[in-house]
Write an enzyme that holds these catalytic residues in place. Sequence first.
Site, PDB file in Angstrom:
ATOM      1  N   ASP A 189       0.564  -0.952   0.153  1.00  0.00           N
ATOM      2  CA  ASP A 189      -0.114   0.388   0.151  1.00  0.00           C
ATOM      3  C   ASP A 189       1.000   1.341  -0.144  1.00  0.00           C
ATOM      4  O   ASP A 189       1.480   1.154   0.518  1.00  0.00           O
ATOM      5  CB  ASP A 189      -0.970  -0.281   1.305  1.00  0.00           C
ATOM      6  CG  ASP A 189      -2.183  -0.968   1.437  1.00  0.00           C
ATOM      7  OD1 ASP A 189      -1.135  -2.333   1.438  1.00  0.00           O
ATOM      8  OD2 ASP A 189      -2.903  -1.034   1.968  1.00  0.00           O
ATOM      9  N   ASN A 248     -10.136  -2.255   0.232  1.00  0.00           N
ATOM     10  CA  ASN A 248     -11.699  -1.772   0.740  1.00  0.00           C
ATOM     11  C   ASN A 248     -11.160  -0.178   0.365  1.00  0.00           C
ATOM     12  O   ASN A 248     -12.794   1.013   0.056  1.00  0.00           O
ATOM     13  CB  ASN A 248     -11.548  -1.641   2.189  1.00  0.00           C
ATOM     14  CG  ASN A 248     -10.262  -1.059   2.993  1.00  0.00           C
ATOM     15  OD1 ASN A 248      -9.108  -1.553   2.218  1.00  0.00           O
ATOM     16  ND2 ASN A 248     -10.262  -0.366   3.702  1.00  0.00           N
ATOM     17  N   HIS A 249     -10.399   0.507   0.364  1.00  0.00           N
ATOM     18  CA  HIS A 249     -10.683   2.259  -0.350  1.00  0.00           C
ATOM     19  C   HIS A 249     -10.680   2.325  -1.885  1.00  0.00           C
ATOM     20  O   HIS A 249     -10.719   3.624  -2.472  1.00  0.00           O
ATOM     21  CB  HIS A 249      -9.145   2.827   0.083  1.00  0.00           C
ATOM     22  CG  HIS A 249      -8.949   2.593   1.734  1.00  0.00           C
ATOM     23  ND1 HIS A 249      -9.943   3.767   2.246  1.00  0.00           N
ATOM     24  CD2 HIS A 249      -8.224   2.486   2.624  1.00  0.00           C
ATOM     25  CE1 HIS A 249      -9.901   3.450   4.074  1.00  0.00           C
ATOM     26  NE2 HIS A 249      -8.595   2.598   4.328  1.00  0.00           N
ATOM     27  N   HIS A 303      -5.978  -9.257  -0.151  1.00  0.00           N
ATOM     28  CA  HIS A 303      -6.544  -7.803   0.634  1.00  0.00           C
ATOM     29  C   HIS A 303      -6.774  -7.689   1.900  1.00  0.00           C
ATOM     30  O   HIS A 303      -8.051  -8.550   1.612  1.00  0.00           O
ATOM     31  CB  HIS A 303      -6.906  -6.750  -0.210  1.00  0.00           C
ATOM     32  CG  HIS A 303      -6.626  -5.012   0.529  1.00  0.00           C
ATOM     33  ND1 HIS A 303      -5.131  -4.365   0.511  1.00  0.00           N
ATOM     34  CD2 HIS A 303      -7.765  -4.467   1.710  1.00  0.00           C
ATOM     35  CE1 HIS A 303      -5.293  -2.953   0.803  1.00  0.00           C
ATOM     36  NE2 HIS A 303      -7.195  -3.203   1.329  1.00  0.00           N
ATOM     37  N   HIS A 348      -3.257  -4.829   3.023  1.00  0.00           N
ATOM     38  CA  HIS A 348      -3.808  -3.533   3.561  1.00  0.00           C
ATOM     39  C   HIS A 348      -3.822  -3.314   5.104  1.00  0.00           C
ATOM     40  O   HIS A 348      -3.962  -2.370   5.806  1.00  0.00           O
ATOM     41  CB  HIS A 348      -5.301  -4.951   3.965  1.00  0.00           C
ATOM     42  CG  HIS A 348      -6.384  -4.457   4.106  1.00  0.00           C
ATOM     43  ND1 HIS A 348      -6.990  -2.683   4.231  1.00  0.00           N
ATOM     44  CD2 HIS A 348      -6.869  -4.842   5.823  1.00  0.00           C
ATOM     45  CE1 HIS A 348      -7.752  -2.692   5.203  1.00  0.00           C
ATOM     46  NE2 HIS A 348      -7.703  -3.742   6.581  1.00  0.00           N
TER      47      HIS A 348
HETATM   48 FE   LIG Z   1      -3.877   0.217   2.548  1.00  0.00          FE
HETATM   49 FE   LIG Z   2      -6.939  -1.735   2.671  1.00  0.00          FE
END
Ligand SMILES: [Fe+2]
Ligand SMILES: [Fe+2]
Length: 274
Positions: A8, A73-74, A153, A178
């Site tokens: 990330d 998720n983002h 993730h 994640h």
């Molecule tokens: Fe992240």
């Molecule tokens: Fe995430």
Amino acid sequence: MRILFFGDVVAEPGLKALAQELPGLRQEFRPDFVVVNGENLDITLPEAGKAGMHPDTLKALLALGVDAVTGGNHSFDPPWAEQVLGHARVLRPLNHSRHAPGKGSLLLRKGGKELLVVNLAGRSALPQAGDPIEAFENLLSQWPRVPILVDYHSESVFEKLGFAYLFDGKAVAVVGTHTHVATQDARILPKGTAYVSDVGMVGNDGGYQGYDPEFLVEALRKRIPPRGFVLRSAEGPARVSFVFLEVEEGRARSLLHASYLLATPPVSQERPVE
Ligand SMILES: [Fe+2]
Ligand SMILES: [Fe+2]
């Protein structure tokens, strides 16, 4: 085949750190493909604590020579998510609803080499996600002979490691993202799948997953969404986290996992106007 994968990338400091480090890492490892998880590339709605990617920042990331950008998720946070997820090199979790914008897999082809990049999410990270195992089984039936790299993730080591053993030999790599925390468990499983529970982040290390803790701590204290605070990046130094993988005959032959701090803040990549 040689692959570099970065965990990330968090906001502007993460992009700057990647821009600083990537040329040297390219020289050292000569990757055929570079894949980056970009779900935190921007702070898109600072007052609401939202991440995701802005189209301009995505452009800057791709200008570094990144071949594919995975999500999580983002991916769905920003108001312009549909635009970003429609980009040819952008993925979001495959096991999200098929009605959602974007795609969960992408075939990369370069110099006679092929890599199928797949993005999955565990329900611990994306509660509304579907069954990742079923989604991956369906995909495997469509791509039986192409080397596959999975960005899984998830919050859960149990979930990621279990998935990797279940599909050992079917994917050349299952790399976790994640949590933004690099785990010390990189290994090649018996049938040739390279694995690490979490690659870790590329972003400023002095805070909460690359962010200034104030916003998040306030939310925990009040048990309500924080008000009057703006999500911003943590203080440095910047951390860079990646895996490098060599693949031969459909299995991982070597795996290196690195997560290190930059001694000096990354310099701006913008050149002065002459
Ligand atoms: Fe992240
Ligand atoms: Fe995430």
